[in-house]
Design a protein around this motif. Structure first.
Motif, PDB file in Angstrom:
ATOM      1  N   THR A 241      -4.989  10.317   2.868  1.00 46.27           N
ATOM      2  CA  THR A 241      -4.012  10.329   1.777  1.00 46.27           C
ATOM      3  C   THR A 241      -3.562   8.919   1.409  1.00 46.27           C
ATOM      4  O   THR A 241      -2.911   8.723   0.370  1.00 46.27           O
ATOM      5  N   TRP A 242      -3.838   7.947   2.278  1.00 47.70           N
ATOM      6  CA  TRP A 242      -3.492   6.556   2.007  1.00 47.70           C
ATOM      7  C   TRP A 242      -4.691   5.764   1.484  1.00 47.70           C
ATOM      8  O   TRP A 242      -4.504   4.689   0.905  1.00 47.70           O
TER       9      TRP A 242
ATOM     10  N   ASN B  96      -5.222   4.238  -2.061  1.00 47.62           N
ATOM     11  CA  ASN B  96      -3.993   4.638  -2.764  1.00 47.62           C
ATOM     12  C   ASN B  96      -4.145   6.011  -3.442  1.00 47.62           C
ATOM     13  O   ASN B  96      -3.655   6.250  -4.545  1.00 47.62           O
TER      14      ASN B  96
ATOM     15  N   GLN C 203      -4.967   1.299   1.740  1.00 43.74           N
ATOM     16  CA  GLN C 203      -4.749   1.387   0.298  1.00 43.74           C
ATOM     17  C   GLN C 203      -5.630   0.395  -0.461  1.00 43.74           C
ATOM     18  O   GLN C 203      -6.017   0.641  -1.602  1.00 43.74           O
TER      19      GLN C 203
ATOM     20  N   ALA D 128      -1.724   0.965   6.980  1.00 44.55           N
ATOM     21  CA  ALA D 128      -1.586   1.760   5.759  1.00 44.55           C
ATOM     22  C   ALA D 128      -1.859   0.903   4.528  1.00 44.55           C
ATOM     23  O   ALA D 128      -2.533   1.332   3.584  1.00 44.55           O
TER      24      ALA D 128
ATOM     25  N   SER E  16      -5.139  12.795   7.855  1.00 47.25           N
ATOM     26  CA  SER E  16      -3.857  12.306   7.375  1.00 47.25           C
ATOM     27  C   SER E  16      -4.006  10.951   6.689  1.00 47.25           C
ATOM     28  O   SER E  16      -3.413  10.700   5.631  1.00 47.25           O
TER      29      SER E  16
ATOM     30  N   ARG F 264       1.646  12.417   1.588  1.00 47.89           N
ATOM     31  CA  ARG F 264       1.405  11.579   2.770  1.00 47.89           C
ATOM     32  C   ARG F 264       2.333  11.978   3.916  1.00 47.89           C
ATOM     33  O   ARG F 264       1.914  12.032   5.073  1.00 47.89           O
TER      34      ARG F 264
ATOM     35  N   ALA G 120       6.259   6.741   4.589  1.00 50.85           N
ATOM     36  CA  ALA G 120       6.168   7.443   3.302  1.00 50.85           C
ATOM     37  C   ALA G 120       7.559   7.764   2.767  1.00 50.85           C
ATOM     38  O   ALA G 120       7.834   7.609   1.561  1.00 50.85           O
TER      39      ALA G 120
ATOM     40  N   ARG H 275       2.731  11.853  -4.490  1.00 49.19           N
ATOM     41  CA  ARG H 275       1.755  11.234  -3.598  1.00 49.19           C
ATOM     42  C   ARG H 275       2.369  10.919  -2.239  1.00 49.19           C
ATOM     43  O   ARG H 275       1.774  11.191  -1.197  1.00 49.19           O
ATOM     44  N   LEU H 276       3.560  10.368  -2.242  1.00 48.98           N
ATOM     45  CA  LEU H 276       4.218  10.029  -0.981  1.00 48.98           C
ATOM     46  C   LEU H 276       4.637  11.286  -0.219  1.00 48.98           C
ATOM     47  O   LEU H 276       4.601  11.315   1.018  1.00 48.98           O
TER      48      LEU H 276
END
Length: 335
Positions: free
Chosen positions: A330-331, A334, A254, A250, A327, A303, A284, A299-300
């Motif tokens: 979304t990471w 960032n 980012q 992750a 999925s 995620r 997350a 944002r989290l």
């Protein structure tokens, strides 16, 4: 097969149910709920042995020597068979030698040799027939369904009929980690018994009692958000290491090191994508704890939702790598 001792939080739930039974307040059908690996099945088995015992001790516990207890101990052990696409373990019940104890779960498909993906209507009809019979040992009769979430929709109607026709001395215990998935008609006809996460100190004592080093026990328990059963499972295997690798992936995404599809293909290659997605969702949540910035929190949250949505998609015919990659987007950088 001797039952392992109950953890303190399981013992509390079992004692609560036993007191209700002794007082005549325990209904025909009970929905036993709690997160996966919290010990719902272990608690239900201990309670079943107690209820079925023909010569209970003064404290109400099973005597261990009567015919019922002997037959209860004679049933075969069940073992995990495989990991399902959604990451859950499928473990059919072992055979019950007790004539008044029925254990209902994923049956093995005789054609494939693998567990079925659901509990089918034929199993529920068999359940209903057995509960209509007189207890062979002259005492109670217990049916445990685990997990009730796996019953298909056609079979729920058959189960509803059983719930609507209670009989004295018959107990139907439905175990669920996701009770919201059950039809309201089923939930409304059951009492509810919940196994909750224990206090942190109690969970750590239990983990250390399982032989885990104190520092690792704390790390795993924190990562599992206070869930001792999950922490124990991670420490018994490589779950904690897997979580660390997910966090590294992750962080790399980012920083635009690699792409979501590359990581997704690697995640699905060994069949453990669902486990990684669970760790991703928990990551997350962990990062969102204590945040006050609204944009970062949103944002989290996105995620977290994306990881859980991908886990659900793994149950379908959607290509696993594409579901996981969506999925992971979304990471990426960032976002």
């Amino acid at each position: 097969m001797n039952l392992p001792p109950l953890a303190p939080w399981q013992q509390r739930a079992c004692a609560q149910a036993a007191d209700a039974i002794a007082a005549g307040h325990f209904g025909h059908a009970t929905l036993i709920v709690g997160p996966p690996l919290i010990g719902k099945r272990a608690m239900a088995e201990h309670l079943a042995r107690r209820v079925l015992c023909l010569s209970p001790r003064a404290d109400g516990e099973a005597c261990g020597v009567c015919k019922s207890c002997t037959l209860f101990a004679a049933r075969s052990q069940y073992e995990p068979v495989e990991t399902r696409p959604d990451g859950s373990l499928s473990h059919p019940w072992g055979h019950s030698a007790h004539p008044d104890l029925q254990l209902l779960g994923y049956e093995v498909n005789q054609k494939t040799g693998k567990p079925r993906g659901e509990i089918v209507i034929e199993q529920i009809r068999s359940l209903s027939e057995s509960m209509g019979l007189t207890a062979q040992l002259g005492g109670a009769q217990v049916v445990i369904v685990d997990p009730v979430d796996a019953i298909n929709w056609n079979a729920f109607n058959a189960l509803l009929k059983t719930l609507e026709e209670p009989q004295p001395g018959r107990y139907l215990w439905l175990l669920s980690s996701n009770p919201a998935r059950l039809p309201a008609t089923i939930r409304s006809r059951c009492q509810r018994l919940e196994l909750r996460l224990p206090p942190r100190a109690e969970a750590l004592d239990w983990l250390r009692g399982r032989g885990h080093a104190p520092a690792l026990a704390e790390e795993a328990l924190d990562a599992a958000r206070g869930h001792p059963g999950l922490a124990d499972a991670w420490l018994q295997g490589d779950g904690l290491e897997l979580r660390r690798s997910v966090a590294q992936d992750a962080q790399a995404l980012q920083g635009a090191q690699g792409t979501p599809i590359e990581v997704a293909q690697r995640w699905v290659a060994d069949g453990r994508a669902a486990e990684r997605l669970q760790h991703l969702a928990e990551l997350a949540l962990h990062e969102a704890a204590g945040l006050t910035d609204a944009a970062a929190t949103r944002r989290l949250a996105a995620r977290f939702d994306a990881a859980n949505r991908a886990r659900e998609l793994l149950r379908s015919t959607v290509r696993a790598d594409l579901a996981v990659a969506e999925s992971l987007m979304t990471w990426y950088r960032n976002q």
